[in-house]
Design a protein around this motif. Structure first.
Motif, short mmCIF file in Angstrom:
data_model
loop_
_atom_site.label_atom_id
_atom_site.label_comp_id
_atom_site.label_asym_id
_atom_site.label_seq_id
_atom_site.Cartn_x
_atom_site.Cartn_y
_atom_site.Cartn_z
N UNK A 100 0.82 -1.21 0.00
CA UNK A 100 0.00 0.00 0.00
C UNK A 100 0.85 1.26 0.00
N UNK A 101 1.88 1.32 0.83
CA UNK A 101 2.70 2.53 0.94
C UNK A 101 3.44 2.80 -0.36
N UNK A 102 4.06 1.76 -0.94
CA UNK A 102 4.83 1.99 -2.17
C UNK A 102 3.91 2.31 -3.34
N UNK A 103 2.72 1.70 -3.38
CA UNK A 103 1.77 2.01 -4.45
C UNK A 103 1.36 3.48 -4.38
N UNK A 104 1.15 3.96 -3.17
CA UNK A 104 0.78 5.36 -2.98
C UNK A 104 1.93 6.29 -3.38
N UNK A 105 3.16 5.91 -3.05
CA UNK A 105 4.32 6.72 -3.44
C UNK A 105 4.46 6.77 -4.96
N UNK A 144 -3.63 10.08 6.21
CA UNK A 144 -2.97 9.50 7.39
C UNK A 144 -1.79 8.62 6.99
N UNK A 145 -1.94 7.81 5.96
CA UNK A 145 -0.86 6.92 5.52
C UNK A 145 0.37 7.74 5.12
N UNK A 146 0.14 8.82 4.39
CA UNK A 146 1.26 9.64 3.94
C UNK A 146 1.89 10.43 5.10
N UNK A 147 1.09 10.80 6.10
CA UNK A 147 1.63 11.48 7.28
C UNK A 147 2.59 10.59 8.05
N UNK A 148 2.40 9.29 7.95
CA UNK A 148 3.30 8.35 8.61
C UNK A 148 4.63 8.23 7.86
N UNK A 149 4.65 8.61 6.58
CA UNK A 149 5.86 8.48 5.76
C UNK A 149 6.59 9.81 5.61
N UNK A 150 5.84 10.87 5.24
CA UNK A 150 6.45 12.16 4.90
C UNK A 150 6.01 13.25 5.87
N UNK A 151 6.96 14.14 6.22
CA UNK A 151 6.57 15.35 6.93
C UNK A 151 6.19 16.44 5.92
N UNK A 152 6.93 16.48 4.79
CA UNK A 152 6.57 17.38 3.70
C UNK A 152 7.37 16.98 2.46
N UNK A 169 9.32 11.31 7.91
CA UNK A 169 9.00 11.60 9.32
C UNK A 169 10.10 11.12 10.26
N UNK A 170 10.83 10.05 9.92
CA UNK A 170 11.86 9.54 10.82
C UNK A 170 13.19 10.26 10.64
N UNK A 171 13.25 11.29 9.77
CA UNK A 171 14.46 12.11 9.65
C UNK A 171 15.28 11.90 8.39
N UNK A 172 14.99 10.87 7.61
CA UNK A 172 15.71 10.67 6.36
C UNK A 172 15.17 11.65 5.30
N UNK A 173 15.97 11.85 4.27
CA UNK A 173 15.59 12.81 3.24
C UNK A 173 16.09 12.31 1.89
N UNK A 174 15.27 12.45 0.85
CA UNK A 174 15.66 12.09 -0.51
C UNK A 174 15.61 13.35 -1.37
#
Length: 197
Positions: A100-105, A144-152, A169-174
């Motif tokens: 679900x998360x990768x499909x949304x991304x 909600x799902x995206x809030x768990x992955x991305x801050x912005x 959200x956990x501090x990594x950045x791409x």
């Protein structure tokens, strides 16, 4: 008095400058049939002092999807379209399992590059500033799902998207840079074949 009247006439004759808005951005990004270019992707992980860097080429084709051709540090071809992500192997294109998360991304990534602001507005609050030649778009997740992955997510460009920065959200950045993308109207025979299912 005459000078004031001339200034007033000049002001009235000048059309009011319209602010660059999301509809104009979507129209601008959605105009080209095909966009090609090179990309540099840097994954900044909290646990590593240096970013993980990958490079390659991409082809974005309206109504077909995205070819993501990774060249370094390893060679791997991906196709992202309405059906999901497929990876090329010795037997051709193989559809990868969709979490679900990768499909949304994936849907998000296509929407960003194609300028699909209506698709983005379903899941994000959008804030646009700048002009058609130099704009910045900030996406703040509301789903909600995206809030768990991305801050912005921050996207910048001119005629085309040039930079995408994903803050997790956990501090990594791409950071994804596409500095010299080119617009076109047609696919090559090889590209057309790669998009065929």
């Amino acid at each position: 008095m005459l000078r004031r009247a001339l200034v007033l006439c000049a002001l009235l004759a000048t059309p009011l400058a319209q602010a660059f808005d999301l509809q104009q951005l979507a129209s601008q990004l959605g105009r080209p049939g095909v966009i090609r270019g090179e990309f540099i992707q840097e994954k900044h992980l909290r646990a590593l002092p240096q970013p993980l860097t990958s490079k390659g080429r991409f082809i974005l084709a309206k109504e077909h999807g995205l070819l993501w051709l990774l060249q370094t540090p390893l060679r791997q071809d991906y196709r992202i379209d309405g059906q999901g992500i497929a990876r090329r192997d010795a037997n051709g294109w193989q559809l990868m399992p969709q979490r679900t998360a990768s499909a949304q991304q994936n849907r998000l990534f296509l929407a960003v590059l194609e300028g699909d602001s209506s698709g983005l507005q379903r899941d994000f609050e959008l804030s646009l500033r700048g002009s058609e030649d130099d704009w910045q778009l900030t996406l703040s997740p509301r789903a909600v799902l995206l809030q768990q992955i991305f801050s912005r997510i921050e996207i910048a460009g001119g005629a085309l998207v040039q930079r995408i920065e994903l803050y997790e959200t956990q501090g990594d950045r791409t950071v994804l840079r596409m500095p010299q993308s080119q617009a076109s109207d047609t696919l090559s025979d090889t590209e057309r074949s790669d998009f065929a299912h």
